[in-house]
Design an enzyme around this catalytic site. Structure first.
Site, PDB file in Angstrom:
ATOM      1  N   THR A 150      61.220  -0.124  27.877  1.00 15.71           N
ATOM      2  CA  THR A 150      60.451   1.190  28.195  1.00 15.71           C
ATOM      3  C   THR A 150      61.137   2.302  27.498  1.00 15.71           C
ATOM      4  N   GLY A 189      67.443  -0.324  34.124  1.00 14.12           N
ATOM      5  CA  GLY A 189      68.441  -0.577  34.814  1.00 14.12           C
ATOM      6  C   GLY A 189      69.703  -0.644  34.067  1.00 14.12           C
ATOM      7  N   GLU A 407      57.899  -4.076  35.675  1.00 10.97           N
ATOM      8  CA  GLU A 407      57.406  -5.396  35.025  1.00 10.97           C
ATOM      9  C   GLU A 407      55.936  -5.488  34.864  1.00 10.97           C
TER      10      GLU A 407
HETATM   11  C1  LIG Z   1      76.269  -8.679  41.592  1.00 12.25           C
HETATM   12  C2  LIG Z   1      75.692 -10.015  41.596  1.00 12.25           C
HETATM   13  C3  LIG Z   1      74.249 -10.058  40.933  1.00 12.25           C
HETATM   14  C4  LIG Z   1      73.559 -11.332  41.630  1.00 12.25           C
HETATM   15  C5  LIG Z   1      72.348 -11.807  41.126  1.00 12.25           C
HETATM   16  C6  LIG Z   1      71.168 -10.511  41.065  1.00 12.25           C
HETATM   17  C7  LIG Z   1      70.248 -10.328  42.121  1.00 12.25           C
HETATM   18  C8  LIG Z   1      68.930  -9.871  41.688  1.00 12.25           C
HETATM   19  C9  LIG Z   1      68.438  -9.712  43.042  1.00 12.25           C
HETATM   20  C10 LIG Z   1      66.843  -9.286  42.670  1.00 12.25           C
HETATM   21  C11 LIG Z   1      65.938 -10.444  42.205  1.00 12.25           C
HETATM   22  C12 LIG Z   1      64.882 -10.340  41.802  1.00 12.25           C
HETATM   23  C13 LIG Z   1      64.040  -8.906  41.972  1.00 12.25           C
HETATM   24  C14 LIG Z   1      63.477  -8.765  40.752  1.00 12.25           C
HETATM   25  C15 LIG Z   1      64.401  -7.449  39.762  1.00 12.25           C
HETATM   26  C16 LIG Z   1      63.457  -7.205  38.682  1.00 12.25           C
HETATM   27  C17 LIG Z   1      64.159  -5.867  38.264  1.00 12.25           C
HETATM   28  C18 LIG Z   1      63.174  -5.552  37.172  1.00 12.25           C
HETATM   29  C19 LIG Z   1      63.283  -4.270  36.603  1.00 12.25           C
HETATM   30  C20 LIG Z   1      62.150  -3.684  35.680  1.00 12.25           C
HETATM   31  C21 LIG Z   1      62.072  -4.247  34.347  1.00 12.25           C
HETATM   32  C22 LIG Z   1      61.258  -3.816  33.619  1.00 12.25           C
HETATM   33  O1  LIG Z   1      60.113  -3.072  33.980  1.00 12.25           O
HETATM   34  S1  LIG Z   1      61.003  -4.342  31.970  1.00 12.25           S
HETATM   35  C23 LIG Z   1      59.726  -3.586  31.146  1.00 12.25           C
HETATM   36  C24 LIG Z   1      58.477  -4.287  31.568  1.00 12.25           C
HETATM   37  N1  LIG Z   1      57.373  -3.615  30.846  1.00 12.25           N
HETATM   38  C25 LIG Z   1      56.003  -4.413  30.990  1.00 12.25           C
HETATM   39  O2  LIG Z   1      55.862  -5.281  31.632  1.00 12.25           O
HETATM   40  C26 LIG Z   1      54.961  -3.987  29.952  1.00 12.25           C
HETATM   41  C27 LIG Z   1      53.609  -4.119  30.380  1.00 12.25           C
HETATM   42  N2  LIG Z   1      52.810  -4.303  28.942  1.00 12.25           N
HETATM   43  C28 LIG Z   1      52.580  -5.195  28.405  1.00 12.25           C
HETATM   44  O3  LIG Z   1      53.010  -6.399  28.889  1.00 12.25           O
HETATM   45  C29 LIG Z   1      51.658  -5.402  27.266  1.00 12.25           C
HETATM   46  O4  LIG Z   1      51.705  -4.086  26.807  1.00 12.25           O
HETATM   47  C30 LIG Z   1      50.245  -5.770  27.370  1.00 12.25           C
HETATM   48  C31 LIG Z   1      50.425  -7.215  28.054  1.00 12.25           C
HETATM   49  C32 LIG Z   1      49.563  -4.866  28.725  1.00 12.25           C
HETATM   50  C33 LIG Z   1      49.599  -5.483  26.443  1.00 12.25           C
HETATM   51  O5  LIG Z   1      50.082  -6.014  25.220  1.00 12.25           O
HETATM   52  P1  LIG Z   1      49.343  -5.956  23.905  1.00 12.25           P
HETATM   53  O6  LIG Z   1      50.228  -6.539  22.972  1.00 12.25           O
HETATM   54  O7  LIG Z   1      48.551  -5.090  23.686  1.00 12.25           O
HETATM   55  O8  LIG Z   1      48.355  -7.358  24.040  1.00 12.25           O
HETATM   56  P2  LIG Z   1      46.680  -7.228  24.325  1.00 12.25           P
HETATM   57  O9  LIG Z   1      46.081  -6.865  22.972  1.00 12.25           O
HETATM   58  O10 LIG Z   1      46.295  -6.587  25.559  1.00 12.25           O
HETATM   59  O11 LIG Z   1      46.439  -9.061  24.321  1.00 12.25           O
HETATM   60  C34 LIG Z   1      46.694  -9.796  23.106  1.00 12.25           C
HETATM   61  C35 LIG Z   1      46.723 -11.291  23.495  1.00 12.25           C
HETATM   62  O12 LIG Z   1      48.040 -11.451  24.220  1.00 12.25           O
HETATM   63  C36 LIG Z   1      48.092 -12.165  25.434  1.00 12.25           C
HETATM   64  N3  LIG Z   1      49.138 -11.550  26.240  1.00 12.25           N
HETATM   65  C37 LIG Z   1      49.628 -10.434  26.400  1.00 12.25           C
HETATM   66  N4  LIG Z   1      50.679 -10.546  26.972  1.00 12.25           N
HETATM   67  C38 LIG Z   1      51.242 -12.018  27.200  1.00 12.25           C
HETATM   68  C39 LIG Z   1      52.331 -12.317  27.689  1.00 12.25           C
HETATM   69  N5  LIG Z   1      53.210 -11.670  28.226  1.00 12.25           N
HETATM   70  N6  LIG Z   1      52.346 -13.908  27.559  1.00 12.25           N
HETATM   71  C40 LIG Z   1      51.296 -14.467  26.934  1.00 12.25           C
HETATM   72  N7  LIG Z   1      50.170 -13.883  26.458  1.00 12.25           N
HETATM   73  C41 LIG Z   1      50.080 -12.482  26.496  1.00 12.25           C
HETATM   74  C42 LIG Z   1      46.884 -11.508  25.882  1.00 12.25           C
HETATM   75  O13 LIG Z   1      46.291 -12.326  27.033  1.00 12.25           O
HETATM   76  C43 LIG Z   1      45.892 -11.567  24.842  1.00 12.25           C
HETATM   77  O14 LIG Z   1      45.242 -12.780  24.732  1.00 12.25           O
HETATM   78  P3  LIG Z   1      43.862 -13.172  24.008  1.00 12.25           P
HETATM   79  O15 LIG Z   1      43.606 -14.707  23.964  1.00 12.25           O
HETATM   80  O16 LIG Z   1      43.763 -12.489  23.032  1.00 12.25           O
HETATM   81  O17 LIG Z   1      42.883 -12.458  25.122  1.00 12.25           O
HETATM   82  C1  LIG Z   2      62.485   0.947  39.579  1.00 14.22           C
HETATM   83  C2  LIG Z   2      61.816   0.654  38.023  1.00 14.22           C
HETATM   84  C3  LIG Z   2      62.832  -0.179  37.274  1.00 14.22           C
HETATM   85  C4  LIG Z   2      62.693  -0.242  35.888  1.00 14.22           C
HETATM   86  N1  LIG Z   2      63.478  -0.855  35.193  1.00 14.22           N
HETATM   87  C5  LIG Z   2      63.335  -1.022  33.930  1.00 14.22           C
HETATM   88  C6  LIG Z   2      64.139  -1.794  33.068  1.00 14.22           C
HETATM   89  O1  LIG Z   2      65.175  -2.185  33.558  1.00 14.22           O
HETATM   90  N2  LIG Z   2      63.684  -1.839  31.564  1.00 14.22           N
HETATM   91  C7  LIG Z   2      62.524  -1.490  31.167  1.00 14.22           C
HETATM   92  O2  LIG Z   2      62.303  -1.494  30.156  1.00 14.22           O
HETATM   93  N3  LIG Z   2      61.547  -0.709  31.853  1.00 14.22           N
HETATM   94  C8  LIG Z   2      61.939  -0.458  33.135  1.00 14.22           C
HETATM   95  N4  LIG Z   2      61.061   0.204  34.045  1.00 14.22           N
HETATM   96  C9  LIG Z   2      60.059   0.718  33.267  1.00 14.22           C
HETATM   97  C10 LIG Z   2      58.673   0.081  33.653  1.00 14.22           C
HETATM   98  O3  LIG Z   2      58.399  -0.920  33.123  1.00 14.22           O
HETATM   99  C11 LIG Z   2      57.303   1.010  33.442  1.00 14.22           C
HETATM  100  O4  LIG Z   2      57.585   2.092  34.196  1.00 14.22           O
HETATM  101  C12 LIG Z   2      56.096   0.261  33.810  1.00 14.22           C
HETATM  102  O5  LIG Z   2      56.153  -0.690  32.675  1.00 14.22           O
HETATM  103  C13 LIG Z   2      55.056   1.250  33.701  1.00 14.22           C
HETATM  104  O6  LIG Z   2      54.646   1.819  32.323  1.00 14.22           O
HETATM  105  P1  LIG Z   2      54.717   3.438  32.318  1.00 14.22           P
HETATM  106  O7  LIG Z   2      55.850   4.061  33.174  1.00 14.22           O
HETATM  107  O8  LIG Z   2      54.537   3.691  30.893  1.00 14.22           O
HETATM  108  O9  LIG Z   2      53.536   3.653  32.979  1.00 14.22           O
HETATM  109  P2  LIG Z   2      51.848   4.052  32.316  1.00 14.22           P
HETATM  110  O10 LIG Z   2      51.428   3.077  31.697  1.00 14.22           O
HETATM  111  O11 LIG Z   2      52.164   5.399  31.565  1.00 14.22           O
HETATM  112  O12 LIG Z   2      51.129   4.486  33.759  1.00 14.22           O
HETATM  113  C14 LIG Z   2      50.540   5.785  34.071  1.00 14.22           C
HETATM  114  C15 LIG Z   2      48.940   5.390  34.252  1.00 14.22           C
HETATM  115  O13 LIG Z   2      48.576   4.914  33.127  1.00 14.22           O
HETATM  116  C16 LIG Z   2      47.592   3.692  33.467  1.00 14.22           C
HETATM  117  N5  LIG Z   2      47.108   3.176  32.290  1.00 14.22           N
HETATM  118  C17 LIG Z   2      48.129   2.694  31.318  1.00 14.22           C
HETATM  119  N6  LIG Z   2      47.719   1.929  30.431  1.00 14.22           N
HETATM  120  C18 LIG Z   2      46.462   1.548  30.868  1.00 14.22           C
HETATM  121  C19 LIG Z   2      45.218   0.949  30.244  1.00 14.22           C
HETATM  122  N7  LIG Z   2      45.224   0.038  29.332  1.00 14.22           N
HETATM  123  N8  LIG Z   2      44.150   0.520  31.099  1.00 14.22           N
HETATM  124  C20 LIG Z   2      43.951   1.457  32.379  1.00 14.22           C
HETATM  125  N9  LIG Z   2      44.976   2.309  32.859  1.00 14.22           N
HETATM  126  C21 LIG Z   2      46.135   2.448  32.097  1.00 14.22           C
HETATM  127  C22 LIG Z   2      48.369   3.242  34.509  1.00 14.22           C
HETATM  128  O14 LIG Z   2      47.470   2.026  35.336  1.00 14.22           O
HETATM  129  C23 LIG Z   2      48.916   4.198  35.388  1.00 14.22           C
HETATM  130  O15 LIG Z   2      48.057   4.551  36.470  1.00 14.22           O
HETATM  131  C24 LIG Z   2      61.332   0.269  35.327  1.00 14.22           C
HETATM  132  C25 LIG Z   2      60.499   1.146  36.191  1.00 14.22           C
HETATM  133  C26 LIG Z   2      60.862   1.197  37.529  1.00 14.22           C
HETATM  134  C27 LIG Z   2      60.107   2.229  38.258  1.00 14.22           C
END
Ligand SMILES: CCCCCCCCCC/C=C\CCCCCCC/C=C/C(=O)SCCNC(=O)CCNC(=O)[C@H](O)C(C)(C)COP(=O)(O)OP(=O)(O)OC[C@H]1O[C@@H](n2cnc3c(N)ncnc32)[C@H](O)[C@@H]1OP(=O)(O)O
Ligand SMILES: Cc1cc2nc3c(=O)[nH]c(=O)nc-3n(C[C@H](O)[C@H](O)[C@H](O)COP(=O)(O)OP(=O)(O)OC[C@H]3O[C@@H](n4cnc5c(N)ncnc54)[C@H](O)[C@@H]3O)c2cc1C
Length: 634
Positions: A150, A189, A407
């Site tokens: 991100t 993180g 996520e």
């Molecule tokens: C000290 C001791 C330690 C001990 C151990 C640790 C203990 C831990 C305890 C806690 C445990 C667990 C708790 C959980 C903790 C988690 C912490 C997490 C912190 C946060 C991390 C983050 O947030 S990371 C960043 C996350 N960001 C996102 O998720 C971004 C979201 N956006 C997207 O995924 C993509 O942009 C999106 C899918 C929305 C669109 O992608 P795009 O490329 O634009 O694709 P489309 O055009 O929409 O679709 C095209 C085709 O692709 C297919 N597709 C899309 N994504 C996927 C996929 N992931 N896999 C497979 N296919 C995919 C889609 O379906 C389309 O297919 P089609 O056939 O063409 O329709």
């Molecule tokens: C506690 C926490 C821990 C995190 N840890 C990590 C990490 O370790 N690593 C990392 O890489 N990231 C991390 N992130 C970031 C996180 O993955 C992003 O905040 C998350 O993916 C949302 O993306 P954004 O912030 O760009 O929100 P945006 O997408 O900008 O969301 C703003 C609004 O836009 C809307 N929107 C966006 N796209 C569309 C669409 N196509 N259609 C309709 N509505 C839409 C959303 O629904 C939302 O209402 C963390 C976030 C948090 C809160």
């Protein structure tokens, strides 16, 4: 003489004559008796360590001191994992599953990303050679990593990420750069102060062409001094592309461009379990407190009743209690699908990838949003004491609401599910988790309110809402709207369809698990009551969806409402026994309201006494500010 263990008399009474074996449910939730033994051993191993206890409540520390204290405990925890009799990885897995991490690291775990994303990224996307080079180093904690995807300007839209990795064929190196302020990696993180390496997601450019986002291993800090490496702020040198798409300067397309998104899929699967663990904590705290708390008057002239005897309180707490079982069973099914799909993908068989993506998005969005709503209801059900920081509700709520955003922001994931459903419905192609879209209910749309009849209603709603969304898309298409506009203008219907799909999966998981499970009659009875309560609750909450897609009548709804309140009354006597079956230790609940012995008021008092403000009768600020004001005769 042994010290008499206090037990609140009301809780004691709740526990008398339990009609089922609590341990049987504990083993069911742990995945078997052996797993329960393992978990309890791990809990004793960790929670008995005095060095892992907080000298003062974390809420009274400064930001920097909180970080330092959590890091101290996290590092100590790592040594304990390394020395664990069960071995580091099994212990780590058990730690992640049991919600123990947050029992020790209450303000956040500086090393969580290392385990939850950095190592899984190496395992899922690194080549054999790269894994040989980095995995052992990562497991031995000779490096601390994070997952940096991100940016300030983009989190959702991965194809819009600005960080660039340009391949230089002369030096055979990648130059990573953040070309703008909005390209700065933000949110990852551990990135700020803890990690010295990161998996960085960047747009890969080679021969002037952008090949999309790919993962790169980047060293952030000097391994000895921990100083950021030169240029690390906005220009990163010498990263290594994780995965094997550059062969002698030529880009080789992966079999599926979304394989680079695999780490997110893994975490979405993990999040379903994590929010369920947090919901179990909230339900346990609220249920025990609701049986200790006596308030108001139910029968005029009678003693104040336990608040759990109000039907309104049962309506607040018993659906989330049922949800903990529903979400656990669905998370277990998803975990099994993940392993099957992942093993297939490693063999080059990607057939299950769309199902895994669709289902992991659906369940992560559903479980996190429902858990967040339910945790807030649990907090509210405890009145003022639920609002206190020491109740642990604020922290639990913060953890589950974060999961609605990280996520993959939930709305965005719902639309991904809808995309998958519309495609599947139109192609009438097979698909693991949309089996019912193919095998939709034929025959008369009359409603029967048996369990099977209600499940059929869920199936009709899931199929019907996809068809309603498709009709909206087609209607826009006939008006000449471009596909992207039609899609945007059908978003409300598309999201409803996706949510109905997710609910059906959870409902069928719950019902099927009870059919298949080897359960004693008493346990089957109480879990069947919870299952029926939950699926009626959700139906009543979303009755519009069912009216739209079936012959549900007002009479049917009134009948279901009556059944629902009957089930509330039937389950009420077992509420405490059911949360006791979660076997959550007081240290894991970390709340005076939810302690096993019900000694709530004394523990609340003891917690309040820990506040620095309560260490003196008159705080120094009185003399600095208040006294001058009092004398100023404004
Ligand atoms: C000290 C001791 C330690 C001990 C151990 C640790 C203990 C831990 C305890 C806690 C445990 C667990 C708790 C959980 C903790 C988690 C912490 C997490 C912190 C946060 C991390 C983050 O947030 S990371 C960043 C996350 N960001 C996102 O998720 C971004 C979201 N956006 C997207 O995924 C993509 O942009 C999106 C899918 C929305 C669109 O992608 P795009 O490329 O634009 O694709 P489309 O055009 O929409 O679709 C095209 C085709 O692709 C297919 N597709 C899309 N994504 C996927 C996929 N992931 N896999 C497979 N296919 C995919 C889609 O379906 C389309 O297919 P089609 O056939 O063409 O329709
Ligand atoms: C506690 C926490 C821990 C995190 N840890 C990590 C990490 O370790 N690593 C990392 O890489 N990231 C991390 N992130 C970031 C996180 O993955 C992003 O905040 C998350 O993916 C949302 O993306 P954004 O912030 O760009 O929100 P945006 O997408 O900008 O969301 C703003 C609004 O836009 C809307 N929107 C966006 N796209 C569309 C669409 N196509 N259609 C309709 N509505 C839409 C959303 O629904 C939302 O209402 C963390 C976030 C948090 C809160």
């Amino acid at each position: 003489m042994s010290k008499e263990i206090y037990e609140n008399p009301d809780l004691k009474k709740e526990r008398q004559n339990c009609p089922f074996n609590k341990e049987e449910i504990t083993h069911l939730l742990d995945g078997g008796k052996e797993k329960t033994i393992e978990r309890k051993q791990l809990e004793n191993y960790i929670l008995s360590d005095e060095q892992l206890k907080d000298a003062v409540p974390m809420e009274y520390l400064s930001h920097a001191d909180k970080y330092a204290e959590e890091l101290r405990k996290a590092c100590l925890l790592m040594h304990k994992l390394a020395d664990s009799p069960a071995g580091q990885v099994p212990t780590l897995r058990a730690l992640m599953g049991a919600g123990l991490g947050s029992a020790v690291l209450k303000e956040g775990n500086p090393l969580a990303l290392h385990y939850v994303m950095f190592i899984p990224a190496l395992m899922g996307q690194g080549t054999i050679d790269q894994q040989a080079k980095w995995l052992e180093k990562a497991y031995n904690l000779n490096m601390i990593g994070t997952y940096a995807q991100t940016e300030l300007g983009h989190g959702t839209f991965l194809r819009g990420l600005e960080t660039r990795a340009t391949y230089d064929p002369k030096t055979q190196e990648f130059i990573l750069e953040s070309p703008s302020l909005t390209a700065y990696k933000w949110w990852p993180g551990s990135l700020g102060k803890t990690a010295n390496y990161a998996v960085v997601m960047a747009q890969l450019y080679t021969k002037g062409k952008c090949e999309g986002t790919h993962p790169f291993m980047v060293q952030l800090r000097d391994e000895e001094t921990h100083e950021p490496l030169p240029g690390i702020v906005n220009m990163w040198l010498n990263p290594v592309c994780i995965s094997s798409y550059i062969h002698y300067g030529t880009y080789v397309k992966p079999t599926n461009s979304k394989l680079s998104y695999a780490t997110m899929v893994f975490v979405r699967v993990v999040v379903c379990q994590d929010v369920t663990t947090n919901l179990r904590k909230a339900v346990t705290i609220a249920t025990r407190y609701s049986c200790v708390r006596r308030q108001s008057e139910l029968k005029p002239g009678d003693r104040e009743p336990q608040v759990m005897d109000y039907q309104a309180q049962q309506n607040k707490l018993l659906p989330p209690l049922a949800a903990t079982f529903a979400f656990q069973l669905a998370a277990d099914h998803l975990w099994n699908l993940y392993h099957t799909a992942n093993n297939n993908i490693e063999q080059g068989d990607l057939e299950l990838l769309p199902d895994l993506h669709g289902l992991s998005c659906a369940l992560k969005a559903l479980c996190s949003s429902e858990a967040a709503n339910f945790v807030e209801v649990c907090r509210q059900s405890c009145g003022g004491h639920g609002y206190m920081s020491c109740s642990n509700f604020p922290r639990i709520y913060g953890q589950v609401t974060a999961a609605e955003t990280y996520e993959g922001e939930n709305t965005v994931l719902w639309l991904q599910v809808a995309r998958y459903l519309v495609k599947t419905r139109k192609e009438q192609s097979g698909g693991l988790s949309v089996k019912y879209l193919i095998g939709e209910e034929k025959g008369p749309k009359t409603v029967d309110t048996t369990l099977e009849g209600i499940v059929k209603l869920y199936r009709r709603a899931a199929v019907g809402l996809v068809d309603v969304a498709i009709a909206e898309l087609d209607k826009s298409g006939r008006k000449g709207e471009a596909p992207h506009d039609a899609w945007n203008h059908a978003a409300v219907y598309l999201i409803k369809a996706a949510q109905a799909h997710a609910r059906l999966f959870v409902v069928e998981s719950f019902v099927d698990s009870l059919k298949e499970g080897k359960l004693s009659a008493p346990v089957r009875t109480v879990l069947s009551q919870l299952c029926e309560l939950f699926i009626i609750y959700w139906l009543l909450e979303r009755s519009g969806d069912f009216f739209l897609c079936s012959n549900l009548t007002k009479q049917d709804l009134l009948l279901l409402n009556s059944k629902y309140v009957e089930l509330l009354a039937a389950i009420r006597p077992q509420a405490v026994n059911l949360v006791d079956s979660f076997d959550l230790r007081d240290e894991v609940l970390n709340s005076p309201l939810g302690c096993w012995d019900g000694n709530v008021y004394q523990r609340l008092f003891d917690e309040a006494a820990k506040s620095p403000l309560n260490q003196s009768n008159v705080h120094e600020s009185f003399h600095k500010y208040l006294k001058p004001l009092l004398k100023s005769n404004l």
